[in-house]
Design a protein around this motif. Structure first.
Motif, mmCIF file in Angstrom:
data_model
loop_
_atom_site.group_PDB
_atom_site.id
_atom_site.type_symbol
_atom_site.label_atom_id
_atom_site.label_comp_id
_atom_site.label_asym_id
_atom_site.label_seq_id
_atom_site.Cartn_x
_atom_site.Cartn_y
_atom_site.Cartn_z
ATOM 1 N N TYR A 79 -11.012 7.660 2.301
ATOM 2 C CA TYR A 79 -11.647 6.365 2.481
ATOM 3 C C TYR A 79 -10.644 5.405 3.113
ATOM 4 C CZ TYR A 79 -9.413 6.666 -2.094
ATOM 5 O OH TYR A 79 -8.533 6.942 -3.103
ATOM 6 N N PRO A 80 -11.138 4.383 3.841
ATOM 7 C CA PRO A 80 -10.243 3.447 4.514
ATOM 8 C C PRO A 80 -9.417 2.631 3.513
ATOM 9 C CG PRO A 80 -12.477 3.293 5.370
ATOM 10 C CD PRO A 80 -12.546 4.121 4.135
ATOM 11 N N SER A 81 -8.221 2.241 3.914
ATOM 12 C CA SER A 81 -7.353 1.407 3.075
ATOM 13 C C SER A 81 -7.918 0.001 2.974
ATOM 14 C CB SER A 81 -5.950 1.344 3.670
ATOM 15 O OG SER A 81 -5.989 0.655 4.924
ATOM 16 N N LEU A 82 -7.415 -0.750 1.993
ATOM 17 C CA LEU A 82 -7.857 -2.142 1.856
ATOM 18 C C LEU A 82 -7.411 -2.974 3.046
ATOM 19 C CD1 LEU A 82 -7.419 -2.963 -1.931
ATOM 20 C CD2 LEU A 82 -9.491 -3.198 -0.586
ATOM 21 N N SER A 83 -6.203 -2.744 3.538
ATOM 22 C CA SER A 83 -5.724 -3.548 4.670
ATOM 23 C C SER A 83 -6.615 -3.352 5.892
ATOM 24 C CB SER A 83 -4.267 -3.185 5.002
ATOM 25 O OG SER A 83 -4.139 -1.815 5.335
ATOM 26 N N SER A 84 -7.057 -2.121 6.149
ATOM 27 C CA SER A 84 -7.926 -1.876 7.312
ATOM 28 C C SER A 84 -9.305 -2.502 7.107
ATOM 29 C CB SER A 84 -8.056 -0.376 7.567
ATOM 30 O OG SER A 84 -8.736 0.269 6.503
ATOM 31 N N ARG A 85 -9.784 -2.523 5.885
ATOM 32 C CA ARG A 85 -11.085 -3.144 5.593
ATOM 33 C C ARG A 85 -11.018 -4.657 5.805
ATOM 34 N NH1 ARG A 85 -14.180 0.358 1.409
ATOM 35 N NH2 ARG A 85 -13.002 2.301 1.434
ATOM 36 N N ILE A 86 -9.903 -5.263 5.384
ATOM 37 C CA ILE A 86 -9.748 -6.707 5.568
ATOM 38 C C ILE A 86 -9.690 -7.044 7.050
ATOM 39 C CG2 ILE A 86 -8.198 -8.667 5.176
ATOM 40 C CD1 ILE A 86 -7.347 -7.228 2.549
ATOM 41 N N GLU A 107 0.817 -1.217 0.000
ATOM 42 C CA GLU A 107 0.000 0.000 0.000
ATOM 43 C C GLU A 107 0.850 1.266 0.000
ATOM 44 O OE1 GLU A 107 -4.178 -1.332 2.091
ATOM 45 O OE2 GLU A 107 -2.505 -0.802 3.411
ATOM 46 N N LYS A 108 2.118 1.153 0.362
ATOM 47 C CA LYS A 108 2.995 2.327 0.407
ATOM 48 C C LYS A 108 3.739 2.560 -0.911
ATOM 49 C CE LYS A 108 3.768 2.090 5.409
ATOM 50 N NZ LYS A 108 4.767 1.871 6.494
ATOM 51 N N ILE A 109 3.587 1.656 -1.879
ATOM 52 C CA ILE A 109 4.266 1.821 -3.167
ATOM 53 C C ILE A 109 3.658 2.997 -3.922
ATOM 54 C CG2 ILE A 109 4.643 0.779 -5.437
ATOM 55 C CD1 ILE A 109 4.880 -1.920 -4.079
ATOM 56 N N THR A 110 4.521 3.918 -4.345
ATOM 57 C CA THR A 110 4.041 5.104 -5.056
ATOM 58 C C THR A 110 4.662 5.266 -6.440
ATOM 59 O OG1 THR A 110 5.761 6.461 -3.998
ATOM 60 C CG2 THR A 110 3.595 6.362 -2.909
ATOM 61 N N GLY A 111 5.632 4.432 -6.800
ATOM 62 C CA GLY A 111 6.283 4.569 -8.104
ATOM 63 C C GLY A 111 6.491 3.223 -8.770
ATOM 64 N N MET A 112 6.485 3.225 -10.105
ATOM 65 C CA MET A 112 6.653 1.978 -10.845
ATOM 66 C C MET A 112 8.010 1.340 -10.585
ATOM 67 S SD MET A 112 3.889 1.184 -12.327
ATOM 68 C CE MET A 112 4.542 -0.182 -13.289
ATOM 69 N N ARG A 113 8.996 2.138 -10.183
ATOM 70 C CA ARG A 113 10.327 1.580 -9.917
ATOM 71 C C ARG A 113 10.282 0.557 -8.770
ATOM 72 N NH1 ARG A 113 9.789 6.490 -7.884
ATOM 73 N NH2 ARG A 113 10.228 6.869 -5.662
ATOM 74 N N ASP A 114 9.269 0.687 -7.902
ATOM 75 C CA ASP A 114 9.141 -0.237 -6.771
ATOM 76 C C ASP A 114 8.259 -1.442 -7.091
ATOM 77 O OD1 ASP A 114 10.704 1.401 -5.063
ATOM 78 O OD2 ASP A 114 8.971 2.707 -4.741
ATOM 79 N N MET A 115 7.672 -1.455 -8.290
ATOM 80 C CA MET A 115 6.831 -2.588 -8.681
ATOM 81 C C MET A 115 7.713 -3.676 -9.294
ATOM 82 S SD MET A 115 3.681 -2.462 -7.776
ATOM 83 C CE MET A 115 2.987 -3.753 -8.818
#
Length: 274
Positions: free
Chosen positions: A245-252, A198-206
């Protein structure tokens, strides 16, 4: 006495004219079929006869149906343009001319980052007739439909996870690119924590591992246990309508207190259908 300034200027103008003519010639080598085909949200252009592309057009129609049904999304807010090239060479020539600031890839989706929506601001897909064209159209088409429907970009890991999910016409959990890697990484406790994705913000980290783990989470959220299947569609609807809106991790976590990696292990190693 000769006017050297005039001669030099004339020479420069002639040279500039030569360069412009060369650019025009290179661009003119890409000849478009004058007929534009509309398939759902997609406006399709091609450098070949549409008689050669009946399957490709059906792929796009099927993709839009699959995404809307699975994610419960409404109709896209704007059209998406698709540019299909007859060969890699034709696509490469066009890319050099019009997209020199982007890395060359077999296929790509581009969406200008602008506030005012016009024809020129539409998302655009570029691909050529390769053996992987169906996969390319479904992957890049997923990015395009999500952007056109939600009206804003998704977090990178979700965007890529969904594109990997929908790029195969097989049941998505059977995607051979990721299934065995996911099971192996889960057995070795090597998956990237969800909160780190969830903290990834750039394609270089994908990285490849991030792509695979993103795919795994999307598969789990859309095809896993029934009580969690609403989480991702609800999240996407919130993205389209709200600023916060809430993050996916918090929803799970709200639905299940089981550690995130354990949820994936239980599904991919024991519960997944054959």
């Amino acid at each position: 006495m000769k006017n050297h300034s005039f001669v030099a200027t004339g020479t420069r103008l002639a040279f500039l004219g030569f360069l412009l003519w060369g650019k025009w010639l290179a661009a003119s080598e890409v000849e478009w079929n004058p007929e534009v085909r509309e398939v759902g949200v997609f406006l399709c252009h091609a450098t070949f006869s549409w008689d050669m592309a009946k399957e490709q057009l059906q792929i796009l129609a099927n993709l839009q149906r699959d995404i809307q049904q699975k994610l419960g999304l409404g109709d896209p807010r704007e059209k998406v343009e698709v540019f299909l090239f007859s060969s890699q060479e034709t696509w490469a020539r066009y890319h050099r001319q019009y997209l020199p600031d982007t890395p060359f890839r077999r296929a790509m989706f581009r969406k200008p980052d602008v506030i005012l929506k016009t024809k020129s601001s539409r998302g655009k897909i570029y691909a050529y007739l390769s053996p992987q064209l169906e996969q390319d159209l479904r992957h890049e088409g997923t990015h395009a439909i999500l952007h056109a429907t939600l009206g804003k970009p998704l977090p990178i890991w979700i965007d890529e996870g969904l594109a990997e999910y929908f790029e195969v016409s097989l049941p998505p959990w059977q995607n051979p690119t990721w299934l065995e890697q996911t099971r192996s990484r889960l057995q070795k406790h090597q998956t990237i924590p969800l909160k780190k994705l969830e903290k990834i913000t750039g394609m270089r980290d994908m990285t490849r591992e991030a792509y695979g783990d993103s795919w795994a989470w999307v598969v789990f959220l859309l095809d896993g246990p029934q009580p969690i299947r609403h989480i991702l569609p609800d999240y996407l609807r919130d993205v389209s309508k709200k600023l916060f809106y809430p993050s996916l991790s918090s929803r799970i976590t709200k639905v299940s207190k089981t550690p995130h990696e354990t949820l994936l292990q239980r599904y991919f190693l024991r519960e997944m259908p054959d």
